[in-house]
Design an enzyme around this catalytic site. Structure first.
Site, PDB file in Angstrom:
ATOM      1  N   ARG A  17       0.805  -1.230   0.000  1.00  0.00           N
ATOM      2  CA  ARG A  17       0.000   0.000   0.000  1.00  0.00           C
ATOM      3  C   ARG A  17       0.838   1.282   0.000  1.00  0.00           C
ATOM      4  O   ARG A  17       0.304   2.370  -0.160  1.00  0.00           O
ATOM      5  CB  ARG A  17      -0.960  -0.018   1.203  1.00  0.00           C
ATOM      6  CG  ARG A  17      -2.177  -0.886   0.947  1.00  0.00           C
ATOM      7  CD  ARG A  17      -3.009  -1.048   2.188  1.00  0.00           C
ATOM      8  NE  ARG A  17      -2.337  -1.910   3.169  1.00  0.00           N
ATOM      9  CZ  ARG A  17      -2.738  -2.060   4.435  1.00  0.00           C
ATOM     10  NH1 ARG A  17      -3.772  -1.395   4.880  1.00  0.00           N
ATOM     11  NH2 ARG A  17      -2.090  -2.863   5.245  1.00  0.00           N
ATOM     12  N   TYR A 103       7.357  -5.000  15.245  1.00  0.00           N
ATOM     13  CA  TYR A 103       7.255  -4.853  13.792  1.00  0.00           C
ATOM     14  C   TYR A 103       8.124  -3.695  13.308  1.00  0.00           C
ATOM     15  O   TYR A 103       8.173  -2.639  13.943  1.00  0.00           O
ATOM     16  CB  TYR A 103       5.813  -4.555  13.385  1.00  0.00           C
ATOM     17  CG  TYR A 103       4.843  -5.696  13.562  1.00  0.00           C
ATOM     18  CD1 TYR A 103       5.269  -7.000  13.763  1.00  0.00           C
ATOM     19  CD2 TYR A 103       3.469  -5.453  13.492  1.00  0.00           C
ATOM     20  CE1 TYR A 103       4.364  -8.036  13.903  1.00  0.00           C
ATOM     21  CE2 TYR A 103       2.553  -6.483  13.636  1.00  0.00           C
ATOM     22  CZ  TYR A 103       3.004  -7.768  13.850  1.00  0.00           C
ATOM     23  OH  TYR A 103       2.110  -8.779  13.983  1.00  0.00           O
ATOM     24  N   TYR A 369      31.861  35.075  -2.825  1.00  0.00           N
ATOM     25  CA  TYR A 369      32.011  33.642  -2.985  1.00  0.00           C
ATOM     26  C   TYR A 369      33.455  33.272  -2.676  1.00  0.00           C
ATOM     27  O   TYR A 369      34.384  33.735  -3.341  1.00  0.00           O
ATOM     28  CB  TYR A 369      31.654  33.173  -4.408  1.00  0.00           C
ATOM     29  CG  TYR A 369      32.041  31.721  -4.593  1.00  0.00           C
ATOM     30  CD1 TYR A 369      31.435  30.732  -3.830  1.00  0.00           C
ATOM     31  CD2 TYR A 369      33.043  31.340  -5.486  1.00  0.00           C
ATOM     32  CE1 TYR A 369      31.816  29.398  -3.935  1.00  0.00           C
ATOM     33  CE2 TYR A 369      33.427  30.011  -5.607  1.00  0.00           C
ATOM     34  CZ  TYR A 369      32.806  29.048  -4.827  1.00  0.00           C
ATOM     35  OH  TYR A 369      33.181  27.740  -4.927  1.00  0.00           O
ATOM     36  N   ASN A 380      39.946  40.934   6.314  1.00  0.00           N
ATOM     37  CA  ASN A 380      38.684  41.532   5.893  1.00  0.00           C
ATOM     38  C   ASN A 380      38.469  41.261   4.410  1.00  0.00           C
ATOM     39  O   ASN A 380      39.303  41.615   3.574  1.00  0.00           O
ATOM     40  CB  ASN A 380      38.682  43.040   6.152  1.00  0.00           C
ATOM     41  CG  ASN A 380      37.293  43.604   5.941  1.00  0.00           C
ATOM     42  OD1 ASN A 380      36.439  43.554   6.824  1.00  0.00           O
ATOM     43  ND2 ASN A 380      37.043  44.095   4.738  1.00  0.00           N
TER      44      ASN A 380
HETATM   45  C1  UD1 Z   1      -0.895  -8.370  12.356  1.00  0.00           C
HETATM   46  C2  UD1 Z   1      -1.619  -9.287  13.353  1.00  0.00           C
HETATM   47  C3  UD1 Z   1      -2.875  -8.579  13.854  1.00  0.00           C
HETATM   48  C4  UD1 Z   1      -2.523  -7.243  14.464  1.00  0.00           C
HETATM   49  C5  UD1 Z   1      -1.737  -6.395  13.467  1.00  0.00           C
HETATM   50  C6  UD1 Z   1      -1.224  -5.154  14.154  1.00  0.00           C
HETATM   51  C7  UD1 Z   1      -1.160 -11.561  12.611  1.00  0.00           C
HETATM   52  C8  UD1 Z   1      -1.699 -12.759  11.919  1.00  0.00           C
HETATM   53  N1  UD1 Z   1      -1.991 -10.520  12.695  1.00  0.00           N
HETATM   54  O1  UD1 Z   1      -1.753  -8.216  11.233  1.00  0.00           O
HETATM   55  O2  UD1 Z   1      -3.536  -9.384  14.836  1.00  0.00           O
HETATM   56  O3  UD1 Z   1      -3.694  -6.569  14.867  1.00  0.00           O
HETATM   57  O4  UD1 Z   1      -0.594  -7.115  12.964  1.00  0.00           O
HETATM   58  O5  UD1 Z   1      -0.589  -4.304  13.227  1.00  0.00           O
HETATM   59  O6  UD1 Z   1      -0.043 -11.582  13.065  1.00  0.00           O
HETATM   60  N2  UD1 Z   1       5.867  -9.744   8.220  1.00  0.00           N
HETATM   61  C9  UD1 Z   1       6.992 -10.446   7.850  1.00  0.00           C
HETATM   62  N3  UD1 Z   1       6.831 -11.617   7.201  1.00  0.00           N
HETATM   63  C10 UD1 Z   1       5.614 -12.151   6.915  1.00  0.00           C
HETATM   64  C11 UD1 Z   1       4.470 -11.413   7.302  1.00  0.00           C
HETATM   65  C12 UD1 Z   1       4.634 -10.219   7.962  1.00  0.00           C
HETATM   66  O7  UD1 Z   1       8.101 -10.020   8.091  1.00  0.00           O
HETATM   67  O8  UD1 Z   1       5.568 -13.228   6.330  1.00  0.00           O
HETATM   68  C13 UD1 Z   1       6.032  -8.476   8.901  1.00  0.00           C
HETATM   69  C14 UD1 Z   1       5.563  -7.319   8.042  1.00  0.00           C
HETATM   70  O9  UD1 Z   1       6.605  -6.788   7.263  1.00  0.00           O
HETATM   71  C15 UD1 Z   1       5.050  -6.335   9.078  1.00  0.00           C
HETATM   72  C16 UD1 Z   1       4.599  -7.214  10.233  1.00  0.00           C
HETATM   73  O10 UD1 Z   1       5.226  -8.463  10.054  1.00  0.00           O
HETATM   74  O11 UD1 Z   1       6.082  -5.486   9.537  1.00  0.00           O
HETATM   75  C17 UD1 Z   1       3.092  -7.359  10.320  1.00  0.00           C
HETATM   76  O12 UD1 Z   1       2.595  -8.001   9.164  1.00  0.00           O
HETATM   77  P1  UD1 Z   1       1.214  -7.616   8.506  1.00  0.00           P
HETATM   78  O13 UD1 Z   1       1.030  -8.451   7.327  1.00  0.00           O
HETATM   79  O14 UD1 Z   1       1.153  -6.131   8.328  1.00  0.00           O
HETATM   80  O15 UD1 Z   1       0.185  -8.062   9.662  1.00  0.00           O
HETATM   81  P2  UD1 Z   1      -1.300  -7.578   9.798  1.00  0.00           P
HETATM   82  O16 UD1 Z   1      -2.136  -8.233   8.786  1.00  0.00           O
HETATM   83  O17 UD1 Z   1      -1.353  -6.100   9.895  1.00  0.00           O
HETATM   84 CA    CA Z   2       0.006  -4.231   9.264  1.00  0.00          CA
END
Ligand code: UD1
Ligand code: CA
Length: 462
Positions: A17, A103, A369, A380
């Site tokens: 996004r 995260y 400059y 000066n």
């Molecule tokens: C997740 C939580 C949700 C919580 C939300 C808060 C789960 C299943 N859900 O959802 O309950 O409310 O965060 O923001 O955990 N990432 C990886 N590898 C992956 C997947 C994700 O590194 O395979 C990292 C992403 O880069 C990101 C973070 O984990 O920084 C969260 O992943 P994202 O897919 O955004 O989780 P949400 O669907 O938002």
């Molecule tokens: Ca997220």
């Protein structure tokens, strides 16, 4: 000895996004990349070798950015969910102690909050503690399910929630503290989600509860700390909040900031006591500002070193340069590329110094400059002086020795040297070096022709 605190930072996602060619965690807010904020907070709790960043999209760039901080890296080649991402650090992190999961796209999270999470986890003797918060609009987040005692029994994702569960406004932040040994023992029990095929870390809650362990919530008041960045609109919000926070920290530490909502100060900047920062100033990069300085309105400083008592007047620009004690710049002054203004020296309006040293007490007050130059003490430099440092092929140096006087509108054609205590007559073009204690006049002598204008106009002489 206290138990080891390990921290896993999940940062493998692309962040669709953001609509960017660049991985989400590399975008900047508050002067640092998103993931850098999370790493900085983590390093206040854990030793660098106990911090693992899970990288995937643009792993190389993320690794390069963070390398200097001594943290470890785990690679997740395919993004198969938060549970899978955490599993990728198993070999990288300690087997015991506490494990915090954070995260990489959550830059506002404070180290103090993580500290409180750990304290709550220990006090409640939980197997897992989840940071939660109550939101007016919880849509998109996982919802926290609790039993009558208030312990957490499960986390249900928005997509899978029943209408009743959707009413729950307490949400999962995605930040947890686990008993590491229990987590690693049971993480393999997580099975792929029926709908997405991903491994959800949230499933750990039910798994631990089923085994008879306690899971608790650590609710926090300020939900802005949990803001996960998904779009550039949220990036701008995080940027504003981070800058507000930084500006407040400086004010509380003794810096006066006028109209703080207009001022930008990057996280890496240090500012001494009783310095005054005026409206719309921007202080960026690794700038270090001393005590009792003035940073004037709308000035932009990047990697600047400003020593005690120095003054930068309004609308000045300083990049990768230094001003020593009590030096003055501007208004409308510019220093760049290792310009070095020594103690008490003055660089006035519309004066540019590039890779130039201006000696203690020397003055270049207006319209000049000075490039690739070394200028001694108490010199000066008259208005309109130009060092012609570039011949179209190469840059050449100019040396102006101590106590010399360069008259207005002089042109110094480099390489050239002006001797100690010498004078350059106004309007000179100096092409060869001038010895010490010498007046150099490098211009045509004035000739007065009386009556020439009337003659031209065809009138008799008056
Ligand atoms: C997740 C939580 C949700 C919580 C939300 C808060 C789960 C299943 N859900 O959802 O309950 O409310 O965060 O923001 O955990 N990432 C990886 N590898 C992956 C997947 C994700 O590194 O395979 C990292 C992403 O880069 C990101 C973070 O984990 O920084 C969260 O992943 P994202 O897919 O955004 O989780 P949400 O669907 O938002
Ligand atoms: Ca997220």
């Amino acid at each position: 000895m206290e138990e080891t605190i390990s921290i896993a930072i999940l940062a493998a996602g692309l962040g669709t996004r953001m609509r960017s060619k660049k991985a989400k965690v590399l975008h900047q807010a508050g002067g640092l990349a998103l993931v850098e904020h999370v790493v900085e907070a983590s390093l206040k709790l854990a030793r660098p070798e106990h911090v693992a960043v899970v990288v995937g999209h643009q792993a190389e760039q993320v690794t390069e950015l963070l390398q200097g901080r001594g943290v470890r890296f785990a690679t997740q080649t395919e993004q198969k969910g938060t549970g899978h991402a955490l599993a990728c650090c198993r070999q990288t992190l300690a087997a015991g102690g506490l494990l915090i999961v954070a995260y990489g796209d959550c830059p506002l999270l404070r180290a103090e909050t993580l500290q409180k999470l750990v304290a709550s986890h220990r006090k409640q003797q939980s197997a897992c503690t989840v940071i939660t918060t109550v939101l007016d609009d919880p849509s998109g987040y996982g919802r926290i399910l609790k039993n009558a005692a208030g312990d957490v029994t499960g986390i249900v994702e928005q997509k899978a929630a029943t209408p009743e569960q959707l009413q729950v406004r307490e949400i999962n932040s995605g930040i947890y503290c686990f008993d590491a040994e229990l987590l690693w023992r049971h993480l393999g029990d997580v099975t792929p989600n029926a709908a997405s095929g991903e491994l959800y870390l949230t499933d750990m809650v039910e798994i631990l509860v089923a085994k008879g362990y306690r899971v608790t919530a650590y609710p926090i008041e300020d939900p802005s700390e949990l803001l996960g960045i998904n779009t550039r609109v949220e990036l701008a919000v995080a940027d504003r909040l981070l800058r507000e926070r930084t500006v407040q920290e400086h004010m509380l530490a003794g810096v006066t900031i006028e109209k703080p909502e207009t001022v930008t100060i990057d996280s890496g900047v240090a500012i001494g006591q009783d310095t005054i920062i005026q409206a719309f100033a921007q202080i960026r990069g690794k700038s270090v500002i001393g005590e009792d300085c003035l940073i004037g309105a709308a000035s932009i400083l990047t990697n600047a070193t400003i020593e005690n008592g120095a003054v930068v007047e309004a609308f000045s620009v300083v990049a990768d340069s230094r001003m020593r004690k009590g030096a003055k710049l501007g208004p409308f002054g510019r220093l760049r590329m290792q310009a070095d203004v020594h103690a008490g020296a003055v660089v006035g309006n519309f004066v540019e110094l590039k890779k130039t040293e201006l000696g203690a007490g020397s003055k270049a007050q207006h319209l000049a400059y000075l490039g690739d130059s070394v200028i001694g003490e108490d010199v000066n430099i008259g208005a309109g002086t130009i060092t012609c440092n570039y011949d179209g092929m190469k840059k050449h140096p100019t040396h102006i020795r101590a106590r010399s006087f360069v008259g207005s509108n002089s042109t110094l054609v480099a390489p050239v040297e002006i001797g100690e205590g010498s004078y350059i007559a106004a309007g000179s073009v100096i092409t060869t070096s001038v010895p010490d204690d010498t007046l150099a006049v490098g211009r045509a002598r004035q000739v007065d022709k009386h009556g020439w204008p009337s003659k031209r106009r065809g009138k008799p002489q008056s």
